[in-house]
Design an enzyme around this catalytic site. Structure first.
Site, PDB file in Angstrom:
ATOM      1  N   ARG A  60      -2.315   4.134   0.776  1.00  0.00           N
ATOM      2  CA  ARG A  60      -2.535   2.955   0.612  1.00  0.00           C
ATOM      3  C   ARG A  60      -4.294   3.050   0.734  1.00  0.00           C
ATOM      4  O   ARG A  60      -4.785   1.658   1.040  1.00  0.00           O
ATOM      5  CB  ARG A  60      -1.626   2.350   1.065  1.00  0.00           C
ATOM      6  CG  ARG A  60      -1.361   2.184   3.039  1.00  0.00           C
ATOM      7  CD  ARG A  60      -0.488   1.333   2.956  1.00  0.00           C
ATOM      8  NE  ARG A  60      -0.540   0.597   3.431  1.00  0.00           N
ATOM      9  CZ  ARG A  60      -0.126  -0.673   2.543  1.00  0.00           C
ATOM     10  NH1 ARG A  60       0.897  -0.764   1.872  1.00  0.00           N
ATOM     11  NH2 ARG A  60      -0.741  -1.940   2.971  1.00  0.00           N
ATOM     12  N   LEU A  64      -3.608   6.045   9.614  1.00  0.00           N
ATOM     13  CA  LEU A  64      -3.215   4.649   9.264  1.00  0.00           C
ATOM     14  C   LEU A  64      -2.713   4.654   8.364  1.00  0.00           C
ATOM     15  O   LEU A  64      -3.069   4.831   7.335  1.00  0.00           O
ATOM     16  CB  LEU A  64      -5.073   3.844   9.457  1.00  0.00           C
ATOM     17  CG  LEU A  64      -4.794   3.862  11.005  1.00  0.00           C
ATOM     18  CD1 LEU A  64      -6.772   3.758  10.872  1.00  0.00           C
ATOM     19  CD2 LEU A  64      -4.506   3.143  12.492  1.00  0.00           C
ATOM     20  N   HIS A  65      -1.497   3.698   8.171  1.00  0.00           N
ATOM     21  CA  HIS A  65      -1.002   3.441   7.303  1.00  0.00           C
ATOM     22  C   HIS A  65      -0.841   1.820   7.648  1.00  0.00           C
ATOM     23  O   HIS A  65      -0.616   1.753   5.578  1.00  0.00           O
ATOM     24  CB  HIS A  65      -0.336   4.474   6.674  1.00  0.00           C
ATOM     25  CG  HIS A  65       0.732   3.769   7.593  1.00  0.00           C
ATOM     26  ND1 HIS A  65       1.226   4.627   8.952  1.00  0.00           N
ATOM     27  CD2 HIS A  65       2.288   3.273   6.922  1.00  0.00           C
ATOM     28  CE1 HIS A  65       2.878   4.315   9.065  1.00  0.00           C
ATOM     29  NE2 HIS A  65       3.088   3.975   8.111  1.00  0.00           N
ATOM     30  N   ARG A  66      -0.627   1.243   8.548  1.00  0.00           N
ATOM     31  CA  ARG A  66       0.165  -0.188   8.283  1.00  0.00           C
ATOM     32  C   ARG A  66      -0.862  -1.287   7.735  1.00  0.00           C
ATOM     33  O   ARG A  66      -2.000  -1.263   8.307  1.00  0.00           O
ATOM     34  CB  ARG A  66       0.769  -0.557   9.431  1.00  0.00           C
ATOM     35  CG  ARG A  66       1.893   0.632   9.971  1.00  0.00           C
ATOM     36  CD  ARG A  66       2.772   0.258  11.235  1.00  0.00           C
ATOM     37  NE  ARG A  66       3.498   1.450  11.719  1.00  0.00           N
ATOM     38  CZ  ARG A  66       4.552   0.710  11.296  1.00  0.00           C
ATOM     39  NH1 ARG A  66       4.780   0.082   9.965  1.00  0.00           N
ATOM     40  NH2 ARG A  66       5.514   1.565  11.253  1.00  0.00           N
TER      41      ARG A  66
END
Length: 364
Positions: A243, A208-210
């Site tokens: 992030r 996950l990164h969005r």
């Protein structure tokens, strides 16, 4: 002919590797085609960029603009300032950009203002979602590009609708798959394989990164909690993007079957993907790789710029809809996943076609 090739972030490196190799092959055949590799430094963590040069046998960059982190505007400005100086000191006939990261857009703008032609590899893909920074990057880049190298006929159609001339569009295939096909025999077990005693098809992988998934604490907590509960009988491996890591540190998300790892190198990560029961992700590139490796993929997004991975591949869009996520898990655990096929020209030879087209365009 002198080409400046731009790479800035992890997805770029998989895309430039086969292109560099194809150029070198043409050089051995006597063609006057040379490249200068510029790393913008958009990704500067060794696990996100440095190891890729070693693993994929990419030559060290001729220069690194070392832009590093910052807001979208800060990164864009830093890249543009650095790349303008680079082009002034090292003139070229063509700037080749790949993908849809900030570096792609920023270097395209600088090149065109300097009067230099731009070739865009992976041109024409669209999600239709302007909340995604990548979608804005694609639109700006394709509005300025001279030569468009596409991964699908759908991308061709998107460009034609924008008024791009047919003679500027080249359906070449997917360079990401060139890299995957070449390196599949070299994939290697990460340390976590032995540590957790993993077995093929007995674990899940999540990435996950969005911003839509990781920038809101309760959304991220709800998503991971549901996934862990649905996959309670399996180990879930979560290589954590920087992030995402910042947000996770403030949440109490410790589950017995959820295992966090640092970002993995290309060879280790794709080994995990290849042998997984399934992958949950919000990455577009991973949906391409799972399609080619015939691994079920649940995409935690409302839309995709790679519809072929859903239309004929192994990918299913679920967004953050709890019912859709549960339904997808049921199909996965019941061994009822759709049988995917490999999209046209995703055959490991896209980079060769791209370089052949450039040789024809510049009459080398």
């Amino acid at each position: 002919m002198n080409i400046t090739i731009v790479a800035g972030a992890r997805p770029n490196f998989m895309k430039i590797a086969p292109i560099l190799e194809a150029i070198k092959q043409k050089q051995t055949q006597g063609f006057n085609i040379n490249f200068r590799l510029v790393h913008t430094g958009q990704h500067y963590d060794k696990n996100l960029s440095g190891t890729f040069f070693e693993e994929l046998n990419i030559p060290l960059p001729d220069t690194n603009l070392e832009v590093k982190s910052g807001t979208q505007a800060q990164q864009t400005a830093g890249i543009m300032i650095g790349f303008e100086k680079e082009l002034a000191e090292n003139p070229c006939d063509l700037v080749l950009v790949v993908g849809d990261v900030t570096s792609t857009m920023a270097c395209t703008i600088v090149a065109k203002k300097a009067g230099i032609n731009v070739a865009h590899v992976e041109a024409g893909i669209r999600s239709g979602d302007l909340r995604m920074p990548e979608e804005i990057n694609r639109i700006v880049t394709d509005s300025l590009t001279d030569f468009f190298f596409t991964t699908s006929k759908k991308a061709n159609e998107n460009l034609l609708k924008l008024g791009v001339k047919p003679e500027q569009i080249f359906f070449a295939g997917n360079v990401m798959i060139d890299t995957l096909r070449k390196n599949e025999p070299r994939l290697k077990q990460p340390d976590i394989w032995q540590t957790l005693n993993l077995k093929p098809k007995q674990y899940l992988v999540i990435t996950l990164h969005r911003p839509s998934n990781v920038d809101e604490e309760q959304q991220l907590k709800s998503l991971i909690t549901q996934i862990v509960a649905l996959g309670k009988d399996f180990s879930i491996i979560f290589p954590v993007h920087p992030r995402t890591k910042k947000l996770l540190e403030g949440l109490d998300l410790n589950f017995e079957n959820l295992h966090y790892t640092n970002p993995l190198g290309y060879l280790e990560f794709n080994y995990l993907v290849k042998h997984a029961l399934g992958v949950l992700t919000d990455s577009g590139g991973i949906t391409e790789e799972t399609t080619v490796m015939n691994v079920p993929c649940i995409t935690l997004r409302e839309n995709t710029e790679r519809p072929e991975t859903c239309d004929i591949g192994t990918n299913v869009l679920v967004g953050s809809d709890r019912n859709k996520i549960e339904s997808a898990f049921k199909n996965l655990l019941d061994n009822n996943w759709k049988q995917g096929e490999i999209p046209e020209l995703w055959d490991g030879h896209a980079a060769e076609r791209i370089v052949n087209h450039l040789i024809e365009i510049y009459k080398l």
